[in-house]
Write an enzyme that holds these catalytic residues in place. Structure first.
Site, mmCIF file in Angstrom:
data_model
loop_
_atom_site.group_PDB
_atom_site.id
_atom_site.type_symbol
_atom_site.label_atom_id
_atom_site.label_comp_id
_atom_site.label_asym_id
_atom_site.label_seq_id
_atom_site.Cartn_x
_atom_site.Cartn_y
_atom_site.Cartn_z
ATOM 1 N N ARG A 117 25.010 -3.455 -5.634
ATOM 2 C CA ARG A 117 24.630 -3.286 -4.302
ATOM 3 C C ARG A 117 23.910 -1.955 -3.700
ATOM 4 O O ARG A 117 23.797 -1.838 -2.546
ATOM 5 C CB ARG A 117 25.886 -3.275 -3.181
ATOM 6 C CG ARG A 117 26.562 -4.726 -3.411
ATOM 7 C CD ARG A 117 27.921 -4.992 -2.471
ATOM 8 N NE ARG A 117 28.210 -6.362 -2.762
ATOM 9 C CZ ARG A 117 29.215 -6.766 -3.533
ATOM 10 N NH1 ARG A 117 30.038 -5.851 -4.302
ATOM 11 N NH2 ARG A 117 29.725 -7.953 -3.594
ATOM 12 N N LYS A 139 9.197 -1.651 0.751
ATOM 13 C CA LYS A 139 9.188 -2.905 0.546
ATOM 14 C C LYS A 139 9.466 -2.913 -1.014
ATOM 15 O O LYS A 139 8.649 -2.206 -1.953
ATOM 16 C CB LYS A 139 8.038 -3.413 0.888
ATOM 17 C CG LYS A 139 7.689 -3.792 2.369
ATOM 18 C CD LYS A 139 6.397 -4.528 2.464
ATOM 19 C CE LYS A 139 6.338 -4.826 3.758
ATOM 20 N NZ LYS A 139 4.866 -5.575 4.267
ATOM 21 N N GLU A 181 -7.339 -0.332 -0.211
ATOM 22 C CA GLU A 181 -6.093 0.041 0.826
ATOM 23 C C GLU A 181 -6.557 1.086 1.759
ATOM 24 O O GLU A 181 -6.012 1.176 2.910
ATOM 25 C CB GLU A 181 -5.074 0.196 -0.011
ATOM 26 C CG GLU A 181 -4.325 -0.935 -0.874
ATOM 27 C CD GLU A 181 -3.740 -1.965 0.150
ATOM 28 O OE1 GLU A 181 -3.653 -1.672 1.450
ATOM 29 O OE2 GLU A 181 -3.190 -2.871 -0.257
ATOM 30 N N LYS A 223 0.409 5.106 7.269
ATOM 31 C CA LYS A 223 1.576 4.278 6.702
ATOM 32 C C LYS A 223 2.980 4.505 7.225
ATOM 33 O O LYS A 223 3.634 3.742 7.960
ATOM 34 C CB LYS A 223 1.391 4.082 5.270
ATOM 35 C CG LYS A 223 2.632 2.930 4.900
ATOM 36 C CD LYS A 223 2.285 2.148 3.588
ATOM 37 C CE LYS A 223 3.156 0.955 3.438
ATOM 38 N NZ LYS A 223 3.078 0.325 2.264
ATOM 39 N N GLU A 233 9.235 -4.553 9.443
ATOM 40 C CA GLU A 233 8.085 -5.398 9.744
ATOM 41 C C GLU A 233 8.325 -6.641 10.623
ATOM 42 O O GLU A 233 8.017 -7.622 10.748
ATOM 43 C CB GLU A 233 7.340 -6.084 8.637
ATOM 44 C CG GLU A 233 5.936 -6.344 8.616
ATOM 45 C CD GLU A 233 5.435 -6.664 7.353
ATOM 46 O OE1 GLU A 233 5.208 -7.949 7.231
ATOM 47 O OE2 GLU A 233 5.206 -5.652 6.538
ATOM 48 N N ARG A 237 4.267 -3.123 12.250
ATOM 49 C CA ARG A 237 4.101 -2.807 10.861
ATOM 50 C C ARG A 237 3.071 -4.033 10.319
ATOM 51 O O ARG A 237 2.602 -3.821 9.206
ATOM 52 C CB ARG A 237 5.325 -2.633 9.933
ATOM 53 C CG ARG A 237 5.126 -2.363 8.566
ATOM 54 C CD ARG A 237 6.320 -1.686 7.992
ATOM 55 N NE ARG A 237 6.280 -1.805 6.360
ATOM 56 C CZ ARG A 237 7.149 -1.480 5.598
ATOM 57 N NH1 ARG A 237 8.383 -1.001 5.808
ATOM 58 N NH2 ARG A 237 6.937 -1.282 4.255
ATOM 59 N N ASN A 241 -0.838 -5.334 7.065
ATOM 60 C CA ASN A 241 -1.331 -6.546 6.181
ATOM 61 C C ASN A 241 -2.591 -7.054 6.363
ATOM 62 O O ASN A 241 -2.995 -8.207 6.008
ATOM 63 C CB ASN A 241 -0.347 -7.521 6.395
ATOM 64 C CG ASN A 241 1.011 -7.118 5.934
ATOM 65 O OD1 ASN A 241 1.247 -6.799 4.763
ATOM 66 N ND2 ASN A 241 2.077 -7.623 6.791
ATOM 67 N N HIS A 244 -4.425 -9.059 3.627
ATOM 68 C CA HIS A 244 -3.496 -9.661 2.809
ATOM 69 C C HIS A 244 -3.134 -11.008 2.668
ATOM 70 O O HIS A 244 -2.639 -11.629 1.649
ATOM 71 C CB HIS A 244 -2.120 -8.691 2.933
ATOM 72 C CG HIS A 244 -2.370 -7.230 2.548
ATOM 73 N ND1 HIS A 244 -3.372 -6.383 2.909
ATOM 74 C CD2 HIS A 244 -1.562 -6.555 1.484
ATOM 75 C CE1 HIS A 244 -3.010 -5.142 2.388
ATOM 76 N NE2 HIS A 244 -2.162 -5.330 1.734
ATOM 77 N N HIS A 248 -3.382 -12.422 -0.916
ATOM 78 C CA HIS A 248 -2.505 -12.811 -1.832
ATOM 79 C C HIS A 248 -2.912 -14.227 -2.311
ATOM 80 O O HIS A 248 -2.405 -14.611 -3.385
ATOM 81 C CB HIS A 248 -1.119 -12.873 -0.885
ATOM 82 C CG HIS A 248 -0.658 -11.581 -0.861
ATOM 83 N ND1 HIS A 248 0.593 -11.286 0.156
ATOM 84 C CD2 HIS A 248 -1.037 -10.268 -1.279
ATOM 85 C CE1 HIS A 248 0.757 -10.083 -0.032
ATOM 86 N NE2 HIS A 248 -0.153 -9.411 -0.837
ATOM 87 N N HIS A 261 -4.730 -6.487 -6.963
ATOM 88 C CA HIS A 261 -4.591 -6.571 -5.705
ATOM 89 C C HIS A 261 -5.658 -6.172 -4.876
ATOM 90 O O HIS A 261 -5.942 -6.813 -3.762
ATOM 91 C CB HIS A 261 -3.252 -5.952 -5.515
ATOM 92 C CG HIS A 261 -2.778 -5.887 -4.035
ATOM 93 N ND1 HIS A 261 -2.384 -7.124 -3.335
ATOM 94 C CD2 HIS A 261 -2.822 -4.697 -3.083
ATOM 95 C CE1 HIS A 261 -2.083 -6.642 -2.130
ATOM 96 N NE2 HIS A 261 -2.201 -5.522 -2.126
#
Length: 366
Positions: A117, A139, A181, A223, A233, A237, A241, A244, A248, A261
């Site tokens: 956990r 993330k 980026e 960021k 997000e 936030r 993206n 993105h 993606h 990427h």
């Protein structure tokens, strides 16, 4: 050395930015317990593993070496690390250190977030893209065979160590992917930064230390501000993206690892730019400046020749950023000013994608 402090509700941690940080061992005060699992890949282990281990001689250190590439960012890799943690009896007072790019960081972070956990993790990103983006903000996750980054968690590290010396071994293609980026950050909220990039893009591509460190620091500051305001997000936030959702889709359709990427995000930014113009939000004169900066960064700006609107839409509908089953995109009002657009008309998007120019493929061997 510069230090950025991330202060959010349940976590506070530093981002160290500078040179020679791996050798200096600035991360040791953030190690929890005596057991350390280093997660890296075959290439990076030959370059940096011994240097890292020399600073950890007081600890019980184990190493997991994963194969290199986006196609290995899956639950199998995570399970392999869990197996090793269990084999060596790692407990909750343990630390994972990710030594690698975005793939290693995402896998390691997700592994640490779930094991017993949650155990501590420290990120030492080794690519420009991971230094300015994926190592910051918590993330973590892996890809599903049907969609990118669908399985994951928000799990903040104990520290992020950005050593600019570690990217000296990157090839030109990987550097350009990271620059994508950096350009994204300037587009969403910093026009002055965009102008600096226009003027100094050759310095950045050549890893001029002064401008490189400035660009990394600027990107991390941008960021960090979004992460502090909206850790999970739920709102602003999502602006991070930009490009993105389309990017993606390209990565998924073309097969994980065939496009980097940052390369896919570059094309995604161009699609978002043209959609912003089509909707009357962005003036057409900005198209050339954005396209020119991406092209001058040796990044692709055209949709792959074999991708049609139906291919995009199928994958876009699986995107995590969609709201109430409606397509949700990040678009531009101006260079340095982005907004969230909800409920994008699917037919409009299809017509635009099919109208846009396409080229066979990105040049993969630079």
């Amino acid at each position: 050395m510069k230090i950025i402090k991330i202060n959010i509700l349940k976590s506070t941690y530093p981002i160290f930015i500078g040179t020679g940080l791996l050798k200096k061992g600035v991360y040791t005060p953030y190690i929890f317990g005596k057991q350390i699992m280093i997660v890296t890949n075959k290439i990076l282990s030959s370059l940096y593993l011994n240097c890292l281990k020399k600073t950890l001689h007081l600890y019980n250190v184990k190493v997991m070496i994963l194969p290199d590439g986006e196609k290995y960012k899956n639950i199998t890799s995570v399970n392999n690390i869990w197996d090793l943690l269990i084999k060596y009896g790692f407990n909750r007072k343990s630390t994972v250190i990710s030594l690698g790019g975005g793939v290693i960081g995402d896998i390691s972070g997700f592994t640490a977030s779930c094991y017993q956990r949650g155990i501590s993790i420290i990120h030492i990103p080794t690519t420009l893209l991971s230094q300015v983006d994926s190592s910051i903000g918590g993330k973590t996750g892996v890809n599903h065979e049907q969609v990118k980054n669908m399985i994951g968690s928000f799990f903040q590290p104990k520290a992020v160590i950005i050593d600019a010396d570690l990217i000296n071994t990157l090839n030109n293609r990987e550097i350009s992917a990271g620059v994508a980026e950096i350009i994204k950050y300037s587009l969403i909220c910093d026009y002055k930064f965009f102008k600096k990039l226009e003027k100094n893009i050759t310095k950045l591509l050549n890893l001029n230390k002064q401008f490189l460190l400035f660009s990394i620091l600027k990107s991390c500051l941008i960021k960090s501000k979004f992460v502090i305001k909206d850790e999970k997000e739920n709102n602003i936030r999502a602006l991070l993206n930009l490009g993105h959702t389309f990017g993606h889709s390209i990565e998924q359709y073309k097969g994980y690892g065939n496009w980097l990427h940052g390369e896919a995000i570059s094309v995604g930014i161009m699609i978002a730019t043209k959609l912003s113009i089509y909707l009357g939000k962005l003036k057409e004169k900005n198209l050339y400046r954005i396209s020119n900066l991406l092209s001058n960064s040796n990044l692709p700006v055209y949709i792959p020749l074999d991708m049609k609107s139906k291919n995009f839409i199928k994958l876009i509908k699986l995107d995590k950023k969609n709201l109430y089953e409606k397509i949700r995109l990040i678009l531009l009002n101006n260079i340095g000013n982005a907004h969230i657009k909800n409920n994008i008309n699917e037919n409009l998007l299809c017509n635009l994608i099919d109208f846009l120019p396409k080229k066979n493929k990105v040049i993969l061997n630079r």
